[in-house]
Design an enzyme around this catalytic site. Structure first.
Site, PDB file in Angstrom:
ATOM      1  N   ASP A  69      56.877   9.148   8.672  1.00  0.00           N
ATOM      2  CA  ASP A  69      56.249  10.310   8.050  1.00  0.00           C
ATOM      3  C   ASP A  69      56.948  10.627   6.740  1.00  0.00           C
ATOM      4  OD1 ASP A  69      54.751  12.542   7.606  1.00  0.00           O
ATOM      5  OD2 ASP A  69      55.515  13.704   9.300  1.00  0.00           O
ATOM      6  N   ASP A 104      49.996   9.961   4.637  1.00  0.00           N
ATOM      7  CA  ASP A 104      51.455   9.994   4.549  1.00  0.00           C
ATOM      8  C   ASP A 104      52.155   9.786   5.886  1.00  0.00           C
ATOM      9  OD1 ASP A 104      50.664  12.389   5.625  1.00  0.00           O
ATOM     10  OD2 ASP A 104      51.932  13.642   4.365  1.00  0.00           O
ATOM     11  N   GLU A 105      51.440   9.298   6.900  1.00  0.00           N
ATOM     12  CA  GLU A 105      52.105   9.034   8.177  1.00  0.00           C
ATOM     13  C   GLU A 105      51.359   7.961   8.956  1.00  0.00           C
ATOM     14  OE1 GLU A 105      51.984  12.025  11.266  1.00  0.00           O
ATOM     15  OE2 GLU A 105      50.370  13.084  10.224  1.00  0.00           O
TER      16      GLU A 105
END
Length: 411
Positions: A20, A110-111
């Site tokens: 993350d 983003d993860e």
């Protein structure tokens, strides 16, 4: 922070990672402008889209109005969002993920979850792979990333949240409950404000308290499904595996309106713009859906959802918009009473083949769906593809801020 916790069982290995990126938009801004490093940075003006950890330390939070954010952190540096830069940074990071393992399940830009179970003999232990992954992202993309490692997806995600910012945490087999049980119940998926209040009345405040209370007792308070779900998580059980290339089960968009008064026309226009955006994405991904869900967040930070299931799966803008507007009109008294800060729309019950059921025209002529609706959608899609999404728009949206279109994983 790089650490491990608990006692591992012989012959077993934690192999699932949750990676993350830290304060993603703000981190990209700090990477690209050295003057922003170590400073409180806010991305977005009217509404906070992201905040650096330096700004979060003052109480700045995502979706907070710009006025609120500047009140708690007057020294913050506000920068406009650069969505193309964030999209490119996401692509670069996912390239690193795929260089690490072919088993990558993207959750958002983003993860992601990564399964490194088959790499130990060639790349080292999961802890060593996680350390290398963080170095690769820092060196190749220039961004900080936090990694949680465990035997299940749920525990890996909890570990990464616990290790933030810019950390790594391994929860080895045999140490799951030792790590999990002291944590607050809000760490569990499915424990929101309402559920937490119900459990607090029973003096249940930690994950260990949930485990001790028992599945049957939880079911009597929360219902059978929710009780079984929370008890399984409290015992560290999560059978889901990493699924590369997993398709979305829903497609949606939302817009933060900020605090203050918003008249019905403004909210309706925002919803129309969101439906246009969602149905365009659905057609581009060859997806159809049946269930239309309206999402609302009020001025007191409570939330509400309303849903309607259509007679057939579709990606037609008119059908989905009609359902969404009807839900909005039904919620109008509640919006007027509580004020609104966010509106969103999601289409679920997705058909991944994009199939639409043909209709027999039994309806009265006055309520039949116009055959030109789909043709209009296709024509607009063609114009937007050739000339850009702002080249042609609805009259009701002229002169209105369309809001920020955030980068997304492919549908």
């Amino acid at each position: 922070m790089e650490s491990s916790t608990g006692k591992a069982k012989s012959g077993e290995a934690a192999s699932i990672m949750h990676a993350d990126l830290d304060s993603f938009y703000a981190s990209v801004e700090q990477r690209d402008d050295p003057r922003l490093r170590g400073k409180p940075v806010i991305v977005g003006g009217g509404v906070v889209l992201a905040a650096s950890y330096e700004a979060k330390a003052f109480g700045v939070r995502t979706a907070m109005s710009g006025g609120q954010a500047r009140a708690v952190c007057p020294q913050a540096i506000v920068v406009p969002p650069r969505m193309e830069a964030y999209s490119q940074a996401s692509k670069d990071v996912f390239d690193v993920f795929h260089d690490t393992t072919p088993l990558v399940e993207g959750i958002s830009i983003d993860e992601a979850f990564l399964d490194v179970g088959g790499l130990q003999k060639i790349a080292g232990s999961a802890l060593e792979i996680g350390q290398q992954l963080r170095r690769d992202v820092a060196e190749q993309v220039g961004l900080p990333i936090t990694v949680g490692i465990a035997t299940t997806k749920f525990l890996a995600k909890v570990a990464s949240a616990f290790a933030k910012p810019d950390g790594l945490l391994l929860v080895p087999p045999g140490g799951e409950l030792e790590f999990l049980h002291p944590l607050n119940i809000e760490r569990l998926w499915g424990v929101g404000k309402v559920t937490a209040e119900k459990l607090h009345v029973l003096d249940i405040r930690t994950v260990g308290d949930i485990a001790a209370y028992g599945e049957r007792s939880l079911a009597s308070v929360l219902g059978k499904g929710a009780g079984a779900h929370l008890y399984a998580l409290a015992m560290g059980r999560d059978p889901r595996r990493v699924q590369p290339g997993k398709s979305r089960s829903s497609i949606g968009a939302q817009r933060a309106l900020g605090r203050g008064r918003h008249d019905a026309a403004e909210v309706e226009a925002s919803l129309i713009g969101l439906v246009d955006r969602v149905t365009h994405r659905m057609r581009g991904a060859q997806r159809t859906g049946r269930t239309v869900m309206l999402r609302l967040r009020f001025a007191d930070f409570t939330r509400a959802t309303r849903s309607h299931t259509l007679d057939r799966a579709t990606a037609d803008t008119r059908d989905i918009l009609d359902a969404a507007l009807e839900l909005l009109h039904e919620a109008a008294p509640l919006i007027a009473e509580k004020g609104i800060t966010l509106v969103g729309v999601t289409v679920s019950s997705i058909d991944r083949g994009g199939a639409e059921q043909l209709e027999l025209q039994f309806d009265a002529p006055s309520v039949r769906r116009p055959p030109e609706a789909s043709a209009l959608d296709r024509a607009l899609d063609g114009v937007h593809k050739k000339f850009g999404s702002t080249s042609l728009t609805r009259g009701v949206l002229l002169g209105r801020d369309p809001g920020v279109s955030v980068p997304l994983l492919p549908d």
